[in-house]
Design a protein around this motif. Structure first.
Motif, PDB file in Angstrom:
ATOM      1  N   VAL A  93      -0.294 -85.024  75.882  1.00 34.20           N
ATOM      2  CA  VAL A  93       0.646 -86.056  76.508  1.00 34.20           C
ATOM      3  C   VAL A  93       1.823 -85.528  76.779  1.00 34.20           C
ATOM      4  CG1 VAL A  93       1.744 -88.240  75.955  1.00 34.20           C
ATOM      5  CG2 VAL A  93      -0.772 -87.876  75.617  1.00 34.20           C
ATOM      6  N   TYR A 152       9.814 -88.680  71.477  1.00 34.64           N
ATOM      7  CA  TYR A 152       8.619 -88.670  71.014  1.00 34.64           C
ATOM      8  C   TYR A 152       8.654 -89.276  69.472  1.00 34.64           C
ATOM      9  CZ  TYR A 152       4.511 -87.415  68.528  1.00 34.64           C
ATOM     10  OH  TYR A 152       3.289 -87.606  67.570  1.00 34.64           O
ATOM     11  N   VAL A 181       6.915 -91.925  74.214  1.00 35.31           N
ATOM     12  CA  VAL A 181       5.413 -91.611  73.438  1.00 35.31           C
ATOM     13  C   VAL A 181       5.741 -91.993  72.122  1.00 35.31           C
ATOM     14  CG1 VAL A 181       3.865 -89.879  73.107  1.00 35.31           C
ATOM     15  CG2 VAL A 181       5.185 -89.834  75.133  1.00 35.31           C
ATOM     16  N   SER A 223      -2.068 -95.775  77.931  1.00 34.41           N
ATOM     17  CA  SER A 223      -1.047 -96.236  78.806  1.00 34.41           C
ATOM     18  C   SER A 223      -1.433 -97.404  79.626  1.00 34.41           C
ATOM     19  CB  SER A 223      -0.750 -95.002  79.866  1.00 34.41           C
ATOM     20  OG  SER A 223       0.078 -95.390  80.673  1.00 34.41           O
TER      21      SER A 223
END
Length: 395
Positions: A93, A152, A181, A223
């Motif tokens: 990702v 992140y 993320v 997602s």
């Protein structure tokens, strides 16, 4: 009844059901590497996506796809991509959003291998990471620059149990079109749904609570953007090759059926462990977001359904005291990982978080003597009795 009309507990059992011609209650395990075609036209239609079918398990498999769609339904996403491990999901990702010269901003406290990948691996490919304290939104804003492409984070964090305001972070990122993320392994979609708070992608080590039985390794990313899912699956998962086994997907589907029940028990047991530890004179600090004294308690109440099954704490004394405690336990198992039926205990700095330099641990929110407990499904009285007898031996 459509998926969108069902409650979480029902979705975990029935979402995206595939109707097999033999009417099996449990979806079959399609243990095949390859799928056949009746003729070249059918093959061409499949490769050009005119026909929904399967070619090769690395790119798609009915059992794996069912897992991807079911976890996506639970997270409030459109679809998911399954991986061979949680780290395969995390690295794929991040790579899907950056190129050489770009920058990632990560929270200071992460799972050890995620920290290692961002700190040591990604710089070899020209991607640098800044580690900041995302519980401080001003520090996060100050860190963002022109090269920042990804934020992140985990929440609750591993192992210091810090809580990050997901909605606030997502709003900050949106101002500069930065992707967010979030590793949702600790909370699971039963307790927390980051996509509904503005996050772009959710990742899991499905090995943990989603499996729940300590018998399967896997990862998944979810997602709300179907185009992104196609890009991640065919441009990264397939090309890098971190494909999940159909058998592991089947085990994870089994785990999902009891996820809500298990998370309630994990959370209940963790709260009882945290309260017991907080009242013990040998304990210096307890880190559990369910406690009102926890600095992230109010945010956790707002964005989580419950507070999860992980408790971190520190005893008065030094590392040797922590070692004596874990080695005197009888019921609790000394092991990495978490989310299993068994209660597990570890010293992160000596085990899962060895990539953190000892002199920098405090900067990252925990100490060398920090102990982490993953509350299992045993009776809480038995878990606490074992902790109590070990503390008495330490005394």
């Amino acid at each position: 009844m459509k998926d969108g009309e069902m409650n979480f507990d029902t979705l975990a059992i029935h979402a995206a059901e595939q109707h097999d011609q033999n009417q099996a209650l449990n979806n079959p395990i399609y243990m095949t590497s390859t799928f056949t075609f009746t003729d070249l036209q059918q093959a061409d239609d499949t490769f050009s996506f005119k026909r929904k079918a399967y070619v090769y398990t690395r790119g798609g498999n009915p059992t794996i796809n069912l897992f991807e769609q079911r976890i996506a339904a639970l997270e409030g996403g459109v679809d998911g991509v399954a991986f061979a491990s949680g780290m395969a999901a995390i690295t794929s990702v991040i790579m899907s959003f950056v190129k050489s010269g770009d920058e990632v901003i990560a929270h200071r406290n992460l799972y050890g291998s995620a920290f290692g990948a961002l700190k040591h691996l990604m710089p070899d490919y020209g991607v640098k990471t800044k580690f900041v304290n995302m519980t401080n939104l001003e520090e996060l804003k100050d860190a963002i620059g022109e090269k920042t492409k990804v934020l992140y984070l985990e929440t609750p964090t591993n192992p210091s149990m810090e809580i990050i305001d997901l909605e606030a972070v997502a709003k900050i990122a949106a101002e500069d079109s930065i992707k967010v993320v979030v590793d949702n392994t600790f909370a699971t979609p039963y307790l927390q749904r980051p996509l509904e708070l503005g996050v772009d992608v959710v990742v899991h080590s499905a090995t943990k609570y989603i499996s729940g039985h300590g018998d399967a390794v896997g990862g998944v990313a979810v997602s709300k953007n179907q185009d992104y899912i196609y890009k991640l699956k065919f441009g990264y998962m397939c090309e890098l090759g971190g494909v999940m086994s159909p058998f592991n997907a089947w085990l994870l589907l089994r785990g999902l059926k009891t996820l809500s029940l298990r998370m309630e028990r994990h959370s209940s047991n963790a709260m009882k462990i945290a309260n017991f530890l907080a009242e013990n004179p040998l304990v210096e600090r307890v880190m559990y977001p369910g406690m009102e004294t926890h600095p992230g308690h109010e945010i956790a109440k707002r964005q989580m359904k419950d507070f999860g099954g992980i408790v971190s704490f520190e005893l008065k004394g030094d590392l040797e005291t922590a070692k004596a405690f874990v080695e005197n336990l009888k019921l609790l198992k000394l092991a990495v990982s978490l989310g299993d039926a068994e209660t597990l205990v570890e010293i992160p700095a000596l085990m899962t978080h060895r990539d953190y330099l000892e002199e920098e641990l405090k900067k990252f929110g925990f100490l060398k003597k920090t102990i982490r407990i993953s509350a299992g499904l045993e009776h809480p009285d038995d878990i606490i009795a074992d902790i109590k007898q070990s503390l008495e031996r330490v005394r």
